[in-house]
Design a protein around this motif. Structure first.
Motif, PDB file in Angstrom:
ATOM      1  N   UNK A 206       0.837  -1.190   0.000  1.00 15.80           N
ATOM      2  CA  UNK A 206       0.000   0.000   0.000  1.00 15.80           C
ATOM      3  C   UNK A 206       0.873   1.242   0.000  1.00 15.80           C
ATOM      4  N   UNK A 207       0.523   2.212  -0.830  1.00 15.54           N
ATOM      5  CA  UNK A 207       1.114   3.535  -0.642  1.00 15.54           C
ATOM      6  C   UNK A 207       0.716   4.033   0.741  1.00 15.54           C
ATOM      7  N   UNK A 208       1.635   4.693   1.421  1.00  9.96           N
ATOM      8  CA  UNK A 208       1.346   5.148   2.774  1.00  9.96           C
ATOM      9  C   UNK A 208       0.464   6.394   2.736  1.00  9.96           C
ATOM     10  N   UNK A 209      -0.831   6.168   2.647  1.00  7.67           N
ATOM     11  CA  UNK A 209      -1.797   7.267   2.593  1.00  7.67           C
ATOM     12  C   UNK A 209      -2.381   7.572   3.962  1.00  7.67           C
ATOM     13  N   UNK A 210      -2.079   6.745   4.989  1.00  8.58           N
ATOM     14  CA  UNK A 210      -2.701   6.879   6.293  1.00  8.58           C
ATOM     15  C   UNK A 210      -1.925   7.795   7.246  1.00  8.58           C
ATOM     16  N   UNK A 211      -0.621   7.881   7.081  1.00  6.23           N
ATOM     17  CA  UNK A 211       0.172   8.661   8.032  1.00  6.23           C
ATOM     18  C   UNK A 211      -0.195  10.138   8.000  1.00  6.23           C
ATOM     19  N   UNK A 212      -0.512  10.650   6.817  1.00  2.00           N
ATOM     20  CA  UNK A 212      -0.777  12.079   6.662  1.00  2.00           C
ATOM     21  C   UNK A 212      -2.268  12.383   6.504  1.00  2.00           C
ATOM     22  N   UNK A 215      -8.089  10.433   8.535  1.00  2.48           N
ATOM     23  CA  UNK A 215      -9.371   9.796   8.206  1.00  2.48           C
ATOM     24  C   UNK A 215      -9.194   8.308   7.922  1.00  2.48           C
ATOM     25  N   UNK A 216      -7.959   7.923   7.545  1.00  3.61           N
ATOM     26  CA  UNK A 216      -7.727   6.550   7.118  1.00  3.61           C
ATOM     27  C   UNK A 216      -6.859   5.807   8.128  1.00  3.61           C
ATOM     28  N   UNK A 217      -7.296   4.619   8.501  1.00  2.00           N
ATOM     29  CA  UNK A 217      -6.460   3.761   9.345  1.00  2.00           C
ATOM     30  C   UNK A 217      -5.509   2.964   8.445  1.00  2.00           C
ATOM     31  N   UNK A 218      -4.457   2.451   9.052  1.00  2.00           N
ATOM     32  CA  UNK A 218      -3.497   1.672   8.272  1.00  2.00           C
ATOM     33  C   UNK A 218      -4.184   0.429   7.710  1.00  2.00           C
ATOM     34  N   UNK A 219      -4.062   0.185   6.410  1.00  3.10           N
ATOM     35  CA  UNK A 219      -4.651  -1.026   5.821  1.00  3.10           C
ATOM     36  C   UNK A 219      -3.827  -2.249   6.215  1.00  3.10           C
ATOM     37  N   UNK A 232      -6.630  -5.543   2.644  1.00  4.63           N
ATOM     38  CA  UNK A 232      -7.916  -4.930   2.981  1.00  4.63           C
ATOM     39  C   UNK A 232      -7.696  -3.463   3.330  1.00  4.63           C
ATOM     40  N   UNK A 233      -8.486  -2.598   2.718  1.00  6.82           N
ATOM     41  CA  UNK A 233      -8.375  -1.159   2.950  1.00  6.82           C
ATOM     42  C   UNK A 233      -9.754  -0.529   2.830  1.00  6.82           C
ATOM     43  N   UNK A 234      -9.974   0.532   3.624  1.00  3.90           N
ATOM     44  CA  UNK A 234     -11.246   1.253   3.511  1.00  3.90           C
ATOM     45  C   UNK A 234     -11.331   1.968   2.171  1.00  3.90           C
ATOM     46  N   UNK A 235     -10.201   2.108   1.469  1.00  8.41           N
ATOM     47  CA  UNK A 235     -10.193   2.848   0.212  1.00  8.41           C
ATOM     48  C   UNK A 235     -10.437   1.972  -1.004  1.00  8.41           C
ATOM     49  N   UNK A 236     -10.109   0.695  -0.938  1.00 12.89           N
ATOM     50  CA  UNK A 236     -10.351  -0.156  -2.118  1.00 12.89           C
ATOM     51  C   UNK A 236     -10.846  -1.552  -1.764  1.00 12.89           C
ATOM     52  N   UNK A 237     -11.270  -1.766  -0.524  1.00 17.62           N
ATOM     53  CA  UNK A 237     -11.846  -3.051  -0.155  1.00 17.62           C
ATOM     54  C   UNK A 237     -10.833  -4.169  -0.103  1.00 17.62           C
ATOM     55  N   UNK A 238     -11.276  -5.352  -0.488  1.00  8.76           N
ATOM     56  CA  UNK A 238     -10.421  -6.541  -0.432  1.00  8.76           C
ATOM     57  C   UNK A 238      -9.827  -6.853  -1.800  1.00  8.76           C
ATOM     58  N   UNK A 239      -8.588  -7.305  -1.787  1.00 10.88           N
ATOM     59  CA  UNK A 239      -7.941  -7.916  -2.945  1.00 10.88           C
ATOM     60  C   UNK A 239      -7.243  -9.185  -2.471  1.00 10.88           C
ATOM     61  N   UNK A 240      -7.148 -10.137  -3.390  1.00 13.55           N
ATOM     62  CA  UNK A 240      -6.487 -11.404  -3.071  1.00 13.55           C
ATOM     63  C   UNK A 240      -5.305 -11.589  -4.007  1.00 13.55           C
ATOM     64  N   UNK A 292       1.626  -4.030   5.865  1.00  7.26           N
ATOM     65  CA  UNK A 292       1.113  -3.227   4.751  1.00  7.26           C
ATOM     66  C   UNK A 292       2.018  -3.330   3.527  1.00  7.26           C
ATOM     67  N   UNK A 293       3.048  -4.180   3.640  1.00  8.34           N
ATOM     68  CA  UNK A 293       3.956  -4.450   2.520  1.00  8.34           C
ATOM     69  C   UNK A 293       4.278  -5.941   2.552  1.00  8.34           C
ATOM     70  N   UNK A 294       4.194  -6.552   1.374  1.00  5.60           N
ATOM     71  CA  UNK A 294       4.335  -8.010   1.291  1.00  5.60           C
ATOM     72  C   UNK A 294       5.197  -8.382   0.092  1.00  5.60           C
ATOM     73  N   UNK A 295       5.956  -9.477   0.243  1.00  4.41           N
ATOM     74  CA  UNK A 295       6.676 -10.069  -0.890  1.00  4.41           C
ATOM     75  C   UNK A 295       6.661 -11.573  -0.745  1.00  4.41           C
ATOM     76  N   UNK A 296       6.672 -12.245  -1.875  1.00  8.39           N
ATOM     77  CA  UNK A 296       6.838 -13.694  -1.858  1.00  8.39           C
ATOM     78  C   UNK A 296       8.221 -13.991  -2.438  1.00  8.39           C
ATOM     79  N   UNK A 297       9.014 -14.733  -1.697  1.00  5.53           N
ATOM     80  CA  UNK A 297      10.447 -14.919  -1.969  1.00  5.53           C
ATOM     81  C   UNK A 297      10.685 -16.248  -2.681  1.00  5.53           C
ATOM     82  N   UNK A 298      11.158 -16.136  -3.917  1.00  2.68           N
ATOM     83  CA  UNK A 298      11.539 -17.311  -4.702  1.00  2.68           C
ATOM     84  C   UNK A 298      13.040 -17.277  -4.954  1.00  2.68           C
ATOM     85  N   UNK A 299      13.672 -18.392  -4.804  1.00  2.00           N
ATOM     86  CA  UNK A 299      15.071 -18.519  -5.227  1.00  2.00           C
ATOM     87  C   UNK A 299      15.132 -19.598  -6.283  1.00  2.00           C
ATOM     88  N   UNK A 300      15.630 -19.202  -7.467  1.00  2.40           N
ATOM     89  CA  UNK A 300      15.682 -20.168  -8.564  1.00  2.40           C
ATOM     90  C   UNK A 300      17.096 -20.242  -9.131  1.00  2.40           C
TER      91      UNK A 300
END
Length: 873
Positions: A206-212, A215-219, A232-240, A292-300
């Motif tokens: 997520x772009x950090x839109x909550x710190x400043x 009105x918005x809590x941290x997604x 999950x965010x109040x600004x764009x709902x759920x994504x998978x 609020x930041x995620x990565x999936x780590x692959x080593x190939x």
């Protein structure tokens, strides 16, 4: 009308940002080092957040990535990161030199290519080349710092990083299954002769839109299975986010205050947590698998020549089987992309090499869209509940109304990751060929109340919104309207009227601010041409009270003709616009008169001895001097030309009477304009500053290979000044000399040069103008091309010949190199099958050998090469 292909059907859906354009390549390629992120007291944007701090600093106004995607409000971002196991940091962002580090200013030092994109971004492909050796960060900085302006830049191919093909090709592809269903595929190929390992980490954050914004809590993002993460965010709902295998890593998109400011962090797992865990093995990711930041780590590990793909799917819906239809969707979107470009290019019988240039140019243009967010008032004073930033000299203080929060076409998403008004106008001349909806939306956007200043000025660019760019917006509006009308058979009058009304305000600003003495002679300073003058035209030497600029005045003459043409079109539906037709007709005559009658001494901007237009300076002593610099400044008067059929005027009886009165009472005005009272055999009137004899004499200089005419287009400064520098001695020694390549002066930072190189946008306008003159003169006017050759051509033929010379920049020369890579001693772009078909679109080109210079990915206005190919007869 032929049936629309699938991409055209998607484009035709209204309010596309709610639909197929909701997601796209809207991430910046550099957010660090921008004015927006600069909260220093002294305005040192390049050093406040530099490349090293970028991995640890949570941005305020935007995000960046390599070949990334985000939604149109940049709430959620998707992009890959890579690690070769040797670098001290993850490769999350592109590296380059700051303005002070490069011997020719700022410059990206990476190899990446915007390969293809559809207008709705239903399919996108990007190539990033990543060394298997340790990335030469310090070597690039050190070597470039040690070089002077006379020496070439030290590029990444000059290092050892890519020797023996020890690199990975990383292809990043996106395909949309639906509006909110984004398929991502990262394919890595080992180009070396030995096996090698690479870490690939698709990121979602997520772009950090909550710190400043309180009105918005941290997604939140959290793992709901070993292969799925829910955001999950109040600004764009759920994504998978669905992924195949890999290790899930979570942290927060929050600044590492401990590293940057040496104060305690507000949260335990901060922005650089994933980097520090992968590279250094530190316990810096959240074991609870949320953040609020995620990565999936692959080593190939890849054998020599082997490739492997990693698949990711981001969906608004929860899917039972995310991989069902994944490959077939990719194949379908790729096929639809091919059909879209085939349909565009089928209108011309072009060789494959030229079709490739067109497709790459348009695709690069589409890839350089960016979500641009900048609220100047909040930047200056802080948002609600925030402390006011301390700034010694607040930048853009007079632009407190400006609030930009849109997807906008950028000149270049690394070196110029902010819009520039006149660049954008040229972009739209290309965008109309592939996406007229976007072209019209962008032009109107710049005229909105949150962009245009209340006084009527269009914002220039974020380093200084008050700088003055040439008034080409009206030219772009008419070009987009006219081309769209030709394609559809119907003019978009609401668009034209909306733009015209706002352009009236901008026109008034120019008249009030840049013609303060009311003589119809205009100033404007550097006008986007940076160092083209003998001195900085924004900061003239003491003792000069005014400069009457040939280019500023000519741009205004062109602006006037554009407004005349638009008011004529609008008069067809609304006769009240006849008053404005008369206004702009008279204003055009006044400007033409003023260009040739300056002050009491009746000096002209036109020099009868040199047969050229020059700037004129007025001294505090009352004396005037022509600055006899043969540059594009003196060619821009060509652009003030319009061809209008008599039928349009015949319909406007009131205007006809008023125009006749003007011509009768002021025949001296009318006599300056070419054939103002005569039509040609086709019934066309010619409106032009250039009378026939002036046109002929100016073309002699422009088409002379010892002056402006290069093998690769029209130079920005005459080669005459190579042996004959122009010197102006007044409160110092001011000199201008032909410089065909990189600038040798540090004026404007030294990373662009208008003292000799070839620039696509003004070459395009020259060619467009010659085509207009041909519509009036036909075959009756013929000129030597090149001058002195004895070979005579009409103006359309000359336009075509100039187009061919510009096209040579992108064609292979005798050595098999693209001409803009003429200095490639390694021959990699000529011989290496994995490089040879990758096009770059440089900012400008060497005036003698055509080498690409400046920004390497400024597809923006250099995309006009596609227009030239498609418009060539």
């Amino acid at each position: 009308m032929s049936q629309k292909n699938a991409e055209e059907q998607r484009l035709a859906v209204s309010d596309n940002y709610k639909y197929w354009k909701r997601w796209g390549p809207y991430l910046a390629e550099r957010q660090w080092g921008t004015v927006r992120e600069d909260y220093s007291a002294n305005g040192q944007a390049w050093s406040f957040v530099d490349h090293d701090k970028a991995r640890s600093n949570a941005y305020r106004w935007g995000e960046e990535g390599i070949g990334g995607f985000c939604d149109s409000r940049e709430i959620l971002c998707l992009a890959p990161a890579f690690w070769n196991g040797k670098d001290p940091i993850l490769k999350e962002r592109l590296f380059g030199l700051t303005n002070g580090e490069g011997n020719h200013g700022e410059d990206v030092k990476e190899l990446y290519y915007h390969q293809v994109s559809t207008p709705t971004h239903s399919y996108n492909k990007y190539l990033y080349k990543y060394p298997q050796k340790k990335f030469p960060y310090s070597d690039l900085v050190k070597k470039n710092k040690s070089r002077n302006r006379e020496e070439p830049e030290y590029e990444i191919l000059d290092t050892k990083a890519f020797r023996n093909n020890t690199y990975f090709d990383c292809f990043i592809e996106y395909a949309k299954a639906d509006v909110g269903d984004i398929l991502m595929k990262i394919t890595v190929v080992n180009r070396a002769s030995k096996k090698a390992s690479i870490h690939v980490l698709p990121h979602l954050w997520f772009r950090n839109f909550w710190k400043h914004n309180k009105r918005f809590e941290r997604p939140t993002m959290k793992a709901i299975s070993d292969n799925c993460v829910m955001s999950r965010s109040v600004r764009n709902g759920r994504y998978y986010l669905y992924h195949e295998n890999g290790k899930q890593l979570f942290c927060e998109n929050e600044t590492n205050n401990k590293r940057i400011y040496n104060v305690e962090n507000e949260v335990p797992y901060v922005k650089d947590g994933i980097n520090n865990h992968v590279v250094d093995g530190l316990d810096t990711v959240n074991p609870e698998k949320k953040g609020s930041k995620f990565a999936v780590w692959h080593k190939i590990t890849l054998r020599a020549g082997e490739e492997k793909s990693i698949r990711v799917r981001l969906s608004k819906k929860k899917l039972e089987d995310p991989w069902s239809g994944f490959n077939s969707t990719f194949n379908a979107r790729k096929q639809e992309c091919s059909e879209f470009y085939n349909d565009i290019l089928s209108k011309k019988d072009l060789p494959k090499a030229h079709k490739d240039i067109v497709e790459r140019a348009f695709s690069g243009l589409l890839w350089t869209k960016q979500f641009y967010y900048y609220d100047v008032h909040k930047w200056l004073f802080g948002g609600p509940g925030e402390l006011k930033p301390y700034r010694e000299n607040p930048r853009n203080f007079s632009w407190q109304h400006l609030t930009n929060r849109h997807v906008i076409s950028m000149p270049d998403k690394w070196e110029y990751p902010w819009y520039a008004a006149w660049d954008l106008a040229f972009h739209m001349a290309s965008f109309v060929e592939i996406d007229p909806y976007f072209a019209k939306e962008q032009l109107v956007l710049m005229l909105r109340e949150s962009y245009m200043h209340p006084n009527g000025q269009i914002p220039a660019y974020e380093w200084n919104f008050s700088d003055v760019n040439p008034p080409v917006h009206s030219w772009a509006v008419w070009n987009v309207y006219d081309k769209d009308k030709q394609k559809t058979g119907k003019g978009d009058i609401p668009f034209l009227e909306k733009a015209f009304q706002k352009l009236l305000i901008n026109f008034t600003w120019w008249v009030n601010q840049k013609d303060k003495s009311g003589t119809d002679l205009f100033e404007g300073g550097f006008l986007g041409l940076d160092n083209i003058g003998v001195f900085d035209r924004n900061h003239m030497p003491p003792g000069i009270t005014r400069m009457q600029q040939a280019d500023a005045t000519s741009w205004m003459a062109m602006f006037t003709l554009n407004m005349l043409r638009m008011s004529l079109e609008l008069s067809k539906n609304n006769k009240s616009y006849e008053d404005l037709v008369a206004k702009f007709f008279r204003h055009f005559l006044n400007i033409a008169w003023a260009m040739h009658h300056i002050g009491k001494k009746d000096i002209s901007l036109w020099d009868d001895e040199d047969n050229f237009y020059y700037d004129v300076v007025e001294m505090d002593s009352g004396m005037t001097n022509r600055l006899k610099v043969r540059s594009l400044v003196g060619i821009i008067p060509l652009f003030a030309v319009e061809i209008i059929h008599k039928d349009l005027f015949d319909e406007l009886k009131e205007f006809g009477r008023r125009a006749a009165d003007i011509v009768r009472t002021r025949p001296d005005l009318a006599s300056l304009i070419s054939n103002i009272e005569e039509t040609n055999e086709d019934g066309n009137y010619l409106f032009s500053i250039m009378r026939g004899f002036r046109l002929e004499r100016l073309l002699r200089r422009m088409l002379d290979e010892d002056e402006f005419l290069s093998d690769y287009g029209i130079r920005s400064l005459s080669k005459y000044h190579e042996e004959h520098p122009f010197v102006f001695k007044h409160h110092g020694h001011h000199q201008i000399q032909y410089e065909p390549g990189e600038s040798r002066s540090n004026m404007f930072g030294g990373n662009s040069n208008w003292r000799g190189p070839i620039w696509l946008p003004l070459n395009y306008m020259i060619i467009q103008s010659l085509r207009k003159y041909y519509l009036f003169y036909g075959d009756s006017y013929q000129y030597e091309f090149p001058f002195g050759s004895g070979r005579k051509l009409n103006l359309k033929q000359i336009a075509n010949e100039l187009s061919k010379r510009l096209l040579k920049l992108f064609e292979r020369n005798e050595q098999g190199k693209f001409q803009y890579h003429s200095d490639d001693e390694s021959m990699v772009y000529a011989n290496d099958e994995h490089f040879r078909d990758e096009h770059l679109f440089y900012e400008f080109f060497h005036g003698d050998n055509g080498k690409g210079l400046g920004t390497s990915h400024q597809t923006g206005w250099t995309a006009l090469i596609a227009n030239l190919i498609m418009e060539m007869d």
